[in-house]
Design a protein around this motif. Structure first.
Motif, short mmCIF file in Angstrom:
data_model
loop_
_atom_site.label_atom_id
_atom_site.label_comp_id
_atom_site.label_asym_id
_atom_site.label_seq_id
_atom_site.Cartn_x
_atom_site.Cartn_y
_atom_site.Cartn_z
N MET A 1 -1.75 -65.91 -96.38
CA MET A 1 -2.53 -64.94 -95.61
C MET A 1 -4.00 -65.12 -95.95
SD MET A 1 -2.50 -60.79 -95.80
CE MET A 1 -1.94 -60.12 -94.26
N SER A 2 -4.84 -65.04 -94.95
CA SER A 2 -6.27 -65.19 -95.16
C SER A 2 -6.84 -63.96 -95.86
CB SER A 2 -6.98 -65.39 -93.82
OG SER A 2 -6.87 -64.23 -93.02
N THR A 3 -7.98 -64.14 -96.48
CA THR A 3 -8.70 -63.03 -97.12
C THR A 3 -9.37 -62.17 -96.06
OG1 THR A 3 -9.08 -64.36 -99.08
CG2 THR A 3 -10.54 -62.48 -98.75
N ALA A 4 -9.95 -62.83 -95.07
CA ALA A 4 -10.66 -62.12 -94.00
C ALA A 4 -10.72 -63.00 -92.77
CB ALA A 4 -12.08 -61.77 -94.45
N THR A 5 -10.95 -62.35 -91.65
CA THR A 5 -11.23 -63.06 -90.41
C THR A 5 -12.54 -62.50 -89.88
OG1 THR A 5 -9.99 -61.44 -89.10
CG2 THR A 5 -8.78 -63.40 -89.86
N ALA A 6 -13.21 -63.29 -89.07
CA ALA A 6 -14.49 -62.82 -88.52
C ALA A 6 -14.71 -63.43 -87.16
CB ALA A 6 -15.64 -63.19 -89.47
N ARG A 7 -15.57 -62.76 -86.42
CA ARG A 7 -15.97 -63.30 -85.11
C ARG A 7 -17.44 -63.00 -84.88
NH1 ARG A 7 -15.94 -59.84 -80.55
NH2 ARG A 7 -15.61 -57.69 -81.15
N TYR A 8 -18.06 -63.89 -84.14
CA TYR A 8 -19.45 -63.73 -83.75
C TYR A 8 -19.49 -62.84 -82.52
CZ TYR A 8 -24.25 -64.99 -82.48
OH TYR A 8 -25.58 -64.95 -82.18
N THR A 9 -20.25 -61.74 -82.57
CA THR A 9 -20.28 -60.80 -81.45
C THR A 9 -21.54 -60.92 -80.61
OG1 THR A 9 -21.23 -59.02 -82.80
CG2 THR A 9 -18.82 -59.16 -82.70
N GLY A 10 -22.41 -61.87 -80.95
CA GLY A 10 -23.64 -62.08 -80.21
C GLY A 10 -24.82 -61.42 -80.90
N ASN A 11 -26.00 -61.79 -80.48
CA ASN A 11 -27.24 -61.20 -81.01
C ASN A 11 -27.33 -61.29 -82.53
OD1 ASN A 11 -28.28 -60.41 -78.44
ND2 ASN A 11 -26.79 -58.74 -78.46
N LEU A 12 -26.85 -62.39 -83.10
CA LEU A 12 -26.91 -62.67 -84.54
C LEU A 12 -26.12 -61.67 -85.38
CD1 LEU A 12 -30.68 -63.70 -84.78
CD2 LEU A 12 -28.70 -65.13 -84.27
N ARG A 13 -25.04 -61.15 -84.80
CA ARG A 13 -24.17 -60.19 -85.49
C ARG A 13 -22.77 -60.77 -85.61
NH1 ARG A 13 -23.47 -53.74 -84.74
NH2 ARG A 13 -25.28 -53.88 -86.09
N THR A 14 -22.13 -60.49 -86.77
CA THR A 14 -20.73 -60.85 -86.95
C THR A 14 -19.93 -59.60 -87.29
OG1 THR A 14 -20.81 -61.27 -89.35
CG2 THR A 14 -21.40 -63.11 -87.89
N GLU A 15 -18.65 -59.67 -87.03
CA GLU A 15 -17.71 -58.60 -87.38
C GLU A 15 -16.61 -59.26 -88.21
OE1 GLU A 15 -14.73 -55.39 -85.19
OE2 GLU A 15 -15.72 -56.94 -84.01
N ALA A 16 -16.46 -58.81 -89.45
CA ALA A 16 -15.45 -59.37 -90.34
C ALA A 16 -14.41 -58.30 -90.67
CB ALA A 16 -16.09 -59.87 -91.63
N VAL A 17 -13.15 -58.70 -90.72
CA VAL A 17 -12.06 -57.78 -91.00
C VAL A 17 -11.33 -58.27 -92.25
CG1 VAL A 17 -9.92 -56.74 -90.15
CG2 VAL A 17 -11.80 -57.23 -88.55
N HIS A 18 -11.20 -57.38 -93.22
CA HIS A 18 -10.45 -57.67 -94.45
C HIS A 18 -8.96 -57.68 -94.10
CE1 HIS A 18 -8.73 -56.40 -98.46
NE2 HIS A 18 -9.40 -57.50 -98.76
N SER A 19 -8.31 -58.79 -94.35
CA SER A 19 -6.93 -58.96 -93.88
C SER A 19 -5.96 -57.95 -94.48
CB SER A 19 -6.45 -60.38 -94.18
OG SER A 19 -7.24 -61.31 -93.48
N ALA A 20 -6.07 -57.66 -95.77
CA ALA A 20 -5.10 -56.78 -96.42
C ALA A 20 -5.26 -55.32 -96.02
CB ALA A 20 -5.21 -56.91 -97.93
N SER A 21 -6.50 -54.86 -95.80
CA SER A 21 -6.73 -53.43 -95.55
C SER A 21 -7.13 -53.10 -94.12
CB SER A 21 -7.83 -52.91 -96.49
OG SER A 21 -9.09 -53.48 -96.13
N GLY A 22 -7.62 -54.08 -93.40
CA GLY A 22 -8.12 -53.82 -92.05
C GLY A 22 -9.54 -53.27 -92.02
#
Length: 134
Positions: A1-22
């Motif tokens: 299982m990954s530690t975290a996942t992330a995505r680029y949301t535009g305008n130099l911003r990212t959103e990262a999600v902690h895999s274990a806790s959400g």
């Protein structure tokens, strides 16, 4: 299982999600690097990670020693280099209880300085750590 996942949301911003806790965190590029500065920058997170890791390791040691560190706090400041753009120095200042003995202070300070983040950072990043007993 990954530690975290992330995505680029535009305008130099990212959103990262902690895999274990959400738990979700956002990053923004800093104002001095084309960003909005509306959230932690990635280098802010590195700096905060150093302080929180040190505090967590001190907490583990304090529990073992039956010491109460509730209310201990820190401030962190990062210093950036320009060529290449990178973290040059991180200053961490802890505010600790004055009631700790010299032996307890030594044990906690050594624990902080050997936390996994401190040991993982590039040795070229200067770590200035100060403990104020108040």
């Amino acid at each position: 299982m990954s530690t975290a996942t992330a995505r680029y949301t535009g305008n130099l911003r990212t959103e990262a999600v902690h895999s274990a806790s959400g738990t979700t965190i956002f990053t923004d590029a800093p104002v001095d690097n084309h960003g909005r500065g509306e959230s932690f920058s990635p280098t802010d997170l590195v700096s905060a990670a150093l302080g929180t890791c040190m505090m967590t390791i001190m907490g583990i040691v304090a529990e073992r020693q039956q010491l109460n560190l509730t209310g201990v706090s820190f401030e962190v400041q990062k210093h950036m280099a320009t060529e290449p753009r990178r973290i040059a120095q991180i200053d961490v200042t802890f505010r600790m209880p004055a009631t700790l003995s010299d032996k307890e202070r030594t044990i906690l300070e050594n624990a902080a300085r050997t936390c996994p983040v401190a040991l993982s950072l590039n040795p070229e990043i200067r770590q200035e750590v100060q403990f104020l007993y108040e």
